[in-house]
Design an enzyme around this catalytic site. Structure first.
Site, mmCIF file in Angstrom:
data_model
loop_
_atom_site.group_PDB
_atom_site.id
_atom_site.type_symbol
_atom_site.label_atom_id
_atom_site.label_comp_id
_atom_site.label_asym_id
_atom_site.label_seq_id
_atom_site.Cartn_x
_atom_site.Cartn_y
_atom_site.Cartn_z
ATOM 1 N N ASN A 119 -2.315 -11.398 -0.844
ATOM 2 C CA ASN A 119 -2.496 -12.132 0.417
ATOM 3 C C ASN A 119 -3.513 -11.420 1.313
ATOM 4 O O ASN A 119 -4.116 -12.038 2.184
ATOM 5 C CB ASN A 119 -1.156 -12.302 1.120
ATOM 6 N N HIS A 120 -3.738 -10.113 1.064
ATOM 7 C CA HIS A 120 -4.646 -9.372 1.930
ATOM 8 C C HIS A 120 -6.126 -9.685 1.667
ATOM 9 O O HIS A 120 -6.982 -9.239 2.423
ATOM 10 C CB HIS A 120 -4.333 -7.877 1.857
ATOM 11 N N LEU B 138 -7.475 3.513 -15.331
ATOM 12 C CA LEU B 138 -8.325 2.319 -15.366
ATOM 13 C C LEU B 138 -9.771 2.610 -14.983
ATOM 14 O O LEU B 138 -10.664 1.823 -15.290
ATOM 15 C CB LEU B 138 -7.760 1.246 -14.422
ATOM 16 N N TYR C 255 -8.389 -2.453 0.793
ATOM 17 C CA TYR C 255 -7.532 -2.975 -0.283
ATOM 18 C C TYR C 255 -7.764 -4.477 -0.475
ATOM 19 O O TYR C 255 -7.962 -4.955 -1.602
ATOM 20 C CB TYR C 255 -6.075 -2.674 0.085
ATOM 21 N N ASP D 183 0.070 2.254 -17.668
ATOM 22 C CA ASP D 183 -0.039 2.790 -16.314
ATOM 23 C C ASP D 183 -0.619 4.188 -16.472
ATOM 24 O O ASP D 183 -0.739 4.688 -17.591
ATOM 25 C CB ASP D 183 1.346 2.854 -15.626
ATOM 26 N N LYS E 16 -9.310 -6.826 -3.631
ATOM 27 C CA LYS E 16 -8.660 -7.985 -4.260
ATOM 28 C C LYS E 16 -9.619 -9.178 -4.287
ATOM 29 O O LYS E 16 -9.673 -9.922 -5.263
ATOM 30 C CB LYS E 16 -7.365 -8.325 -3.519
ATOM 31 N N PHE F 159 -1.691 -5.809 -13.230
ATOM 32 C CA PHE F 159 -1.005 -5.404 -12.003
ATOM 33 C C PHE F 159 -1.352 -3.961 -11.636
ATOM 34 O O PHE F 159 -0.829 -3.423 -10.675
ATOM 35 C CB PHE F 159 0.516 -5.555 -12.165
ATOM 36 N N GLY F 160 -2.218 -3.324 -12.434
ATOM 37 C CA GLY F 160 -2.560 -1.923 -12.188
ATOM 38 C C GLY F 160 -3.487 -1.769 -10.992
ATOM 39 O O GLY F 160 -4.129 -2.725 -10.551
ATOM 40 N N GLY F 161 -3.569 -0.550 -10.488
ATOM 41 C CA GLY F 161 -4.451 -0.262 -9.356
ATOM 42 C C GLY F 161 -3.657 0.241 -8.175
ATOM 43 O O GLY F 161 -2.446 0.470 -8.267
HETATM 44 C C1 15L Z 1 0.547 -6.265 -0.837
HETATM 45 O O1 15L Z 1 -0.472 -6.693 -1.367
HETATM 46 C C2 15L Z 1 1.089 -4.928 -1.183
HETATM 47 O O2 15L Z 1 0.854 -4.593 -2.523
HETATM 48 C C3 15L Z 1 2.557 -4.798 -0.856
HETATM 49 O O3 15L Z 1 2.866 -3.422 -0.885
HETATM 50 C C4 15L Z 1 2.912 -5.405 0.501
HETATM 51 O O4 15L Z 1 2.282 -4.678 1.528
HETATM 52 C C5 15L Z 1 2.452 -6.849 0.533
HETATM 53 O O5 15L Z 1 1.098 -6.963 0.210
HETATM 54 C C6 15L Z 1 2.697 -7.516 1.902
HETATM 55 O O6 15L Z 1 1.749 -8.063 2.468
HETATM 56 O O7 15L Z 1 3.834 -7.516 2.348
#
Ligand code: 15L
Length: 267
Positions: free
Chosen positions: A110-111, A50, A134, A32, A138, A69-71
């Site tokens: 999921n984002h 990184l 963000y 990290d 991803k 899992f970094g970032g």
């Molecule tokens: C994520 O990707 C985040 O890293 C986490 O902090 C939460 O916000 C999560 O999604 C979420 O959607 O609840």
């Protein structure tokens, strides 16, 4: 898999993994930007930024597998996302390829698909619909993984992680909750399953209200133990205290979708 690098060691998920992966592999190197406050003498830790390729090369050297899992783990301004997640992720995959690493498990989110509506159940092979800078980073990481798998034969598993915690904390999380032990199962499948070239799994537990079809993860042996419904009453009690978010409630990504949202205004 003898030598494993895990990046993001000081983060929320990384801190849990440091406990849950103890003893699972002969050697785990944690990394990290900052040293985890609770690092113990028996843990190997190498600090790295990184966004600096030379530093990434150094942490990757001698590793068989990487769990990345970094970032930056939430929405951020463009310079932050660019350096931590775009440049950082490119450096990670490039150094893994050049350094002869066999497998990478990439913590996607999921984002990357957050703008799918909540009334749709999506499989892993949908077009990405990021809900934030963000989320874009991803989706970019998933694209990098696909490229390094197809072009260079790296084994890559992308985990579109929902929300990791001891319990789902609101209504949205009843659909996307991931029990930490279930995350460990997914990471281990990515690092160990013999048939993986490039796969995407949803990082969610056995949630009755799930928005994701996770048949692909099950095909590789994933058997989640967490059940979000066991916590419905407490999650809904917490939900009742939240301010209304009519846009966020339409989409899977929630507040990541409503943040900066102005698509309904005439241009
Ligand atoms: C994520 O990707 C985040 O890293 C986490 O902090 C939460 O916000 C999560 O999604 C979420 O959607 O609840």
């Amino acid at each position: 898999m003898r030598n494993i690098l895990v990046t993001g060691a000081a983060g929320q998920i990384g801190s849990r993994l440091r406990k849950l992966l103890k003893g699972v592999y002969p050697r785990i190197r944690w990394s990290d930007m900052r040293t985890p406050a609770d690092l113990t003498a028996d843990e190997e830790f190498v600090a790295a930024d990184l966004s600096d390729y030379a530093q990434v090369e150094r942490i990757v050297a001698g590793m068989d597998g990487i769990a990345h899992f970094g970032g930056y783990s939430i929405e951020g301004d463009w310079p932050t996302i660019l350096h931590s997640n775009i440049v950082g992720c490119y450096n990670l995959f490039e150094a893994a390829h050049r350094g002869g690493v066999k497998r990478v498990v990439f913590a996607s989110s999921n984002h990357a698909v957050g703008f799918y509506p909540r009334d749709k159940v999506i499989p892993v092979d949908v077009t990405v619909r990021p809900d934030s800078r963000y989320g874009i980073s991803k989706a970019f990481g998933e694209a990098l993984g696909s490229f390094y798998a197809d072009k260079h034969g790296l084994s890559v598993t992308c985990l579109r992680i929902g929300n990791v915690g001891d319990a789902p904390i609101d209504r949205r999380r009843l659909s996307i909750w991931l029990k930490p032990e279930d995350l460990v199962q997914l990471v281990r499948i990515g690092l160990e399953h013999p048939d993986i070239r490039f796969e995407i799994f949803y990082g969610c537990s056995d949630n009755a209200a799930a928005w994701w079809d996770n048949a692909n993860a099950r095909r590789f042996g994933y058997r989640p133990q967490g059940r979000a419904e066991d916590f419905r009453a407490q999650a809904m009690a917490a939900e009742a205290k939240l301010p209304p978010d009519p846009i966020g409630e339409r989409f899977q990504g929630g507040a990541f979708c409503s943040d900066e949202y102005d698509a309904d205004k005439p241009r």
